[in-house]
Design a protein around this motif. Structure first.
Motif, PDB file in Angstrom:
ATOM      1  N   ARG A 142      37.085  41.604  32.690  1.00 29.55           N
ATOM      2  CA  ARG A 142      37.506  40.527  33.798  1.00 29.55           C
ATOM      3  C   ARG A 142      39.183  40.116  33.416  1.00 29.55           C
ATOM      4  O   ARG A 142      39.489  39.046  33.530  1.00 29.55           O
ATOM      5  CB  ARG A 142      36.858  39.094  33.720  1.00 29.55           C
TER       6      ARG A 142
ATOM      7  N   ILE B 263      34.724  46.738  44.449  1.00 30.67           N
ATOM      8  CA  ILE B 263      33.968  47.614  43.499  1.00 30.67           C
ATOM      9  C   ILE B 263      32.842  46.777  43.067  1.00 30.67           C
ATOM     10  O   ILE B 263      33.001  46.350  42.798  1.00 30.67           O
ATOM     11  CB  ILE B 263      34.743  48.468  42.149  1.00 30.67           C
TER      12      ILE B 263
ATOM     13  N   PHE C  15      34.569  52.997  47.891  1.00 25.58           N
ATOM     14  CA  PHE C  15      34.422  51.669  48.128  1.00 25.58           C
ATOM     15  C   PHE C  15      35.481  50.985  48.869  1.00 25.58           C
ATOM     16  O   PHE C  15      35.831  49.972  49.498  1.00 25.58           O
ATOM     17  CB  PHE C  15      34.176  51.191  47.065  1.00 25.58           C
TER      18      PHE C  15
ATOM     19  N   GLU D  30      37.979  36.933  48.506  1.00 26.47           N
ATOM     20  CA  GLU D  30      37.770  37.980  47.278  1.00 26.47           C
ATOM     21  C   GLU D  30      38.607  37.906  46.151  1.00 26.47           C
ATOM     22  O   GLU D  30      37.645  38.335  45.284  1.00 26.47           O
ATOM     23  CB  GLU D  30      38.594  39.301  48.133  1.00 26.47           C
ATOM     24  N   MET D  31      39.963  37.538  45.728  1.00 25.73           N
ATOM     25  CA  MET D  31      40.437  37.976  44.527  1.00 25.73           C
ATOM     26  C   MET D  31      39.218  36.785  43.549  1.00 25.73           C
ATOM     27  O   MET D  31      39.155  37.348  42.463  1.00 25.73           O
ATOM     28  CB  MET D  31      42.077  37.653  44.256  1.00 25.73           C
TER      29      MET D  31
ATOM     30  N   ALA E 105      35.339  38.170  43.944  1.00 20.49           N
ATOM     31  CA  ALA E 105      35.505  39.670  41.929  1.00 20.49           C
ATOM     32  C   ALA E 105      35.360  39.736  40.803  1.00 20.49           C
ATOM     33  O   ALA E 105      35.207  40.217  39.841  1.00 20.49           O
ATOM     34  CB  ALA E 105      37.350  40.478  42.541  1.00 20.49           C
ATOM     35  N   MET E 106      36.351  38.597  40.684  1.00 17.15           N
ATOM     36  CA  MET E 106      36.438  37.950  38.947  1.00 17.15           C
ATOM     37  C   MET E 106      35.054  37.566  38.613  1.00 17.15           C
ATOM     38  O   MET E 106      35.050  37.694  37.758  1.00 17.15           O
ATOM     39  CB  MET E 106      37.447  37.049  38.740  1.00 17.15           C
ATOM     40  N   ASN E 107      34.256  37.473  39.530  1.00 19.14           N
ATOM     41  CA  ASN E 107      32.975  36.623  39.100  1.00 19.14           C
ATOM     42  C   ASN E 107      31.505  37.706  39.361  1.00 19.14           C
ATOM     43  O   ASN E 107      30.658  37.189  39.371  1.00 19.14           O
ATOM     44  CB  ASN E 107      32.706  35.388  40.596  1.00 19.14           C
ATOM     45  N   ASN E 108      32.464  38.768  39.380  1.00 20.07           N
ATOM     46  CA  ASN E 108      31.314  40.146  39.929  1.00 20.07           C
ATOM     47  C   ASN E 108      30.195  39.632  41.035  1.00 20.07           C
ATOM     48  O   ASN E 108      29.729  40.567  41.292  1.00 20.07           O
ATOM     49  CB  ASN E 108      30.744  40.099  38.811  1.00 20.07           C
TER      50      ASN E 108
ATOM     51  N   GLY F 173      34.546  40.253  47.082  1.00 18.12           N
ATOM     52  CA  GLY F 173      35.141  40.783  45.994  1.00 18.12           C
ATOM     53  C   GLY F 173      34.541  42.144  45.743  1.00 18.12           C
ATOM     54  O   GLY F 173      35.621  43.045  45.257  1.00 18.12           O
ATOM     55  N   ALA F 174      33.710  41.548  45.092  1.00 16.92           N
ATOM     56  CA  ALA F 174      33.223  43.096  44.728  1.00 16.92           C
ATOM     57  C   ALA F 174      31.960  42.790  45.425  1.00 16.92           C
ATOM     58  O   ALA F 174      30.703  42.429  45.483  1.00 16.92           O
ATOM     59  CB  ALA F 174      32.486  42.385  43.148  1.00 16.92           C
ATOM     60  N   PRO F 175      31.907  44.141  46.927  1.00 17.06           N
ATOM     61  CA  PRO F 175      31.047  43.929  47.137  1.00 17.06           C
ATOM     62  C   PRO F 175      29.244  44.616  47.260  1.00 17.06           C
ATOM     63  O   PRO F 175      29.312  45.581  46.795  1.00 17.06           O
ATOM     64  CB  PRO F 175      31.528  45.128  48.652  1.00 17.06           C
TER      65      PRO F 175
END
Lengths: 517, 517
Positions: free
Chosen positions: A249, A258, B194, B213-214, B217-220, B224-226
């Motif tokens: 994180r 990803i 990806f 997205e940013m 992504a940090m939260n999975n 952001g984390a597709p």
């Protein structure tokens, strides 16, 4: 500089070593492909060596001959760029001319390296003791006859483990599963945790898998592929493959695009530095995080099998927590029957002034697993509890399962660490360096903010408002430093970093700060 | 045996090599730690060497001195078991006494090795050319000065790549991202896929990430984390870390208790052997699988960014498909704008009689990525399309990013493959071996069922009703063979496997089959 020399003379513990404390140079000439005289001629000695360097032939100081990159490097980088992504390139390196704490490039620049390949070079470039081991029959055989370790281990594998990797196993952990690098070290530890958790729920090692489990596992579905999780901490870093990245994180750029597992993250204490001046509020912050950790473990919708945590969050910005916090976490994991995995990939192998950073915590029960890589030059996870060995063969398995060549190298590294007492050296030098940095902080408070890592060996960092410029300026001043997180300057010297190197570093940092004032 | 010798004399292409075609033995004595005489004395020559072996000092045949494991091995295994999981141990190995195609143990047993460390030893144990490279200054420096390649590549890294890994790059692919082993080679390829897919949807390399997205992504979490996927094939194997394991569908024991991504699997053609006798029904089966593949790609709830496939499913049981099937897949991936990743970890580097197994397919467009490991002794993925280089630095990155030491070794392996024409040797020897196996199949149809791998070099397998017993019996007869899938016997000899080795193998297989009749 005067103040640093005063500190030098008052420092205890590191007196002039006798000759046996020095690194032998007999192998240097042939390995660098040059004669000693040529090496010596290339380096401008700026000041005489202090007494007692581990590397007798090490330059007495950095040499900056050109802008970095210089003309030769620029040509070579442009050449490299055709086949290799050079956008993250920091310095095209001439390893054969690098020595001890000094890293060289193609243009005759020789920098004091306190970044050390992202904290992964343990005992110096072209270390003669490692050269000898690299030339040995054992190493040559390991290089060219690489085994599938799980099936065809070499006859001396137990000896290599016992006199190497396992010799420095953390207290209470007497087993190891070897891996290739930090990411797969963590991921195989996570796999062990999931297998352990499900086995417990299934009724122990003798309980058979159900047909439903076997069928659903093949479809990537629960119960065979359970929706279980690893709890990690905000701003933590544990690697970049799919499982490890799901626990990382640090920054969006590491994670964007990803796919990730729906695994929880807990707040990591955001402490105020210096720690001893903010004890009450830091304790409150750690209490808050501990409560959050226990809440997540009890309630997260994907059951938590293990937590993973770094002793000092490294890539995420050098964030520290106190032993009390880690003791609290250990209690929480035990109370809730989840495993505690300590990720020592960056902190391990001496950098914090103890062999393992978690040795600073005085835990009443050891962590369940400790992962390592980087300065070990090999990787894996340690464990002690026999229940963490999967109940059947081939559950934790892959073709190479590590690399005996690198295990042999780690053994040689361990031997040198012991022979030269390098963990103690790092503790003592770190204290000295920290003292110098505290003085710089008094002089330039804005440029040495949140100085941290006191009594943590040379694992030291601070925040700088123009961090990237500061690092760039370092290069032009002859020192190679790295950053971490958004604004931290992080020091990650090797274990052979000594007082006279600290003096040079402090001198250059002082000049850089003055320039940027 | 007479029939095999007839085949020998009629075989074209491999005539008696002259002296320069042989592997030099000048370095053997020192590397094994013994003198030549001692090595020779230990091996009983059962029959005179055929003309022209690559390894002049190689034993003329196996030697079985004790039950396997013998008394010395048993003691050592019990010792090893204290610190290492020995339940998957096949044979405790004495690598210093192993040579060429022969693997030795502690009890004086020397076996013809057609498993070769799970298909990963390319050109023989203690290969003298590799010994020379292992002793070189370049190798020693690479071992002891391991770089963080993305930041501090060595000055000769472009040269090492261009004269090594990239020299044998598959047609159309001129770039490489280096990795450590098969699992992370595949996973980094998946990551590239990806990033490519999301970048396309975002509007190209210059489109910036959104705040959403940013943050997500940090939260999975998506976007952001597709929730995107890699489509794999049933009974395929692509590794054991979390992302690669999510595409592995070999056996439940590989997957049980490990969380997995909700990624799709497509049927792999279950063909009838010999392929040329079942063309119509095999074509129908392949058509069915192609339709299923396109249906999944168009409809799977987690959008497919790429497919991954092995040219011959190896761990999953040596399952073949025809070039037409792979050509069809290539068309489907292009039509649907998903990438095609060919996993050549086990099939690559010459084993199928071409350098890359997918060279057999005559694709009109190369695969997007090809992954490799095992016989390359290093790992990574090849690519050609510049859009597969992520749009920003540090998106595809880790500390070591491969290993120059292993890249140097691969270069030496490539040089030997070229010098001795070993891909051609493997094609010719494979045809010879396959002919012998067809004769055995006629004699023992139940013990050599579904013989497959014709015109695929030595990448040959068949099904045996008592496979595990058959493999065990092989050891007592002096041959080391592996299995794959539920019932396959798989041959994975090295590239230096020659006709005279095939004769020995066929002779022993014939005796084993007679014994088990």
């Amino acid at each position: 500089m005067a103040s640093f020399f005063r500190l030098t003379s008052s420092l205890r513990g590191l007196t002039r070593p006798n000759v046996t404390n020095r690194v032998s140079v007999r192998s240097l000439a042939s390995a660098t492909g040059t004669k000693k005289a040529a090496v010596a001629a290339q380096v401008q000695y700026e000041e005489p060596n202090e007494p007692g360097p581990f590397f007798e032939q090490e330059p007495a100081g950095p040499r900056v001959a050109t802008a970095i990159p210089g003309p030769r490097s620029k040509d070579a980088i442009s050449d490299l760029n055709r086949v290799f992504d050079t956008r993250s390139l920091n310095m095209l390196t001439n390893y054969k001319q690098s020595y001890g704490n000094y890293i060289a490039d193609l243009d005759g620049n020789v920098l004091l390296d306190v970044y050390a390949q992202i904290a992964s070079i343990p005992i110096g470039y072209n270390n003669p003791a490692l050269q000898d081991v690299a030339r040995s029959d054992d190493m040559i055989s390991a290089i060219i006859n690489r085994p599938a370790l799980g099936n065809f281990p070499q006859a001396d594998w137990s000896d290599i483990l016992e006199t190497g990797i396992l010799k420095v196993a953390p207290r209470g952990l007497n087993q190891v599963f070897t891996a290739m690098a930090g990411s797969d070290a963590n991921e195989t530890a996570y796999k062990a945790a999931f297998m352990w958790k499900r086995q417990q729920e299934r009724g122990g090692p003798d309980a058979e898998f159900t047909q439903d489990e076997m069928k659903s596992a093949m479809n990537n579905l629960a119960p065979g592929a359970p929706n279980y999780s690893i709890m990690a901490f905000k701003t933590g870093f544990h690697g970049r493959l799919f499982g490890s990245l799901s626990t990382t994180r640090s920054k969006p750029i590491h994670k964007l695009d990803i796919p990730a597992f729906d695994w929880p993250q807990c707040s990591f204490p955001m402490l105020k530095y210096p720690l001893h001046e903010h004890q009450a509020e830091n304790a409150a912050e750690e209490k808050r995080c501990l409560e959050e950790a226990e809440h997540i473990i009890k309630n997260y919708h994907n059951p938590v099998a293990a937590i993973v945590i770094e002793p000092i969050q490294s890539e995420g910005g050098d964030n520290h927590a106190t032993p009390a916090f880690f003791q609290g976490l250990r209690e929480i994991t035990q109370r809730n029957n989840v495993l505690m995995i300590v990720d020592e990939v960056q902190t391990g192998v001496g950098a914090t002034g103890k062999f393992w950073a978690h040795d600073h915590w005085n835990l009443s029960t050891p962590p369940d697993m400790v992962t390592f890589s980087k300065k070990a030059q090999t990787a894996g996870y340690y464990f002690g509890n026999a229940a963490l060995r999967p109940n059947k063969p081939y559950r934790q398995f892959n073709t190479w399962m590590g690399d005996p060549a690198r295990a042999i190298l780690f053994r040689a590294i361990i031997n040198e660490i012991e022979r030269l007492n390098l963990v103690e050296n790092t503790a003592v030098t770190g204290d000295y360096l920290f003292g110098g940095l505290e003085q710089l902080q008094q002089q330039y408070p804005e440029q040495f903010k949140n100085l941290r890592g006191k009594k943590q060996g040379t694992f030291i960092a601070w925040d700088h408002p123009q961090r990237d410029q500061f690092l760039l300026r370092g290069k032009s001043m002859g020192i190679n430093i790295g950053g971490s997180g958004a604004s931290a300057v992080r020091l990650r010297p090797m274990l052979i970093f000594q007082k006279h190197h600290a003096d040079i570093l402090l001198d250059r940092l002082s000049k850089m700060a003055a320039d940027m004032q």
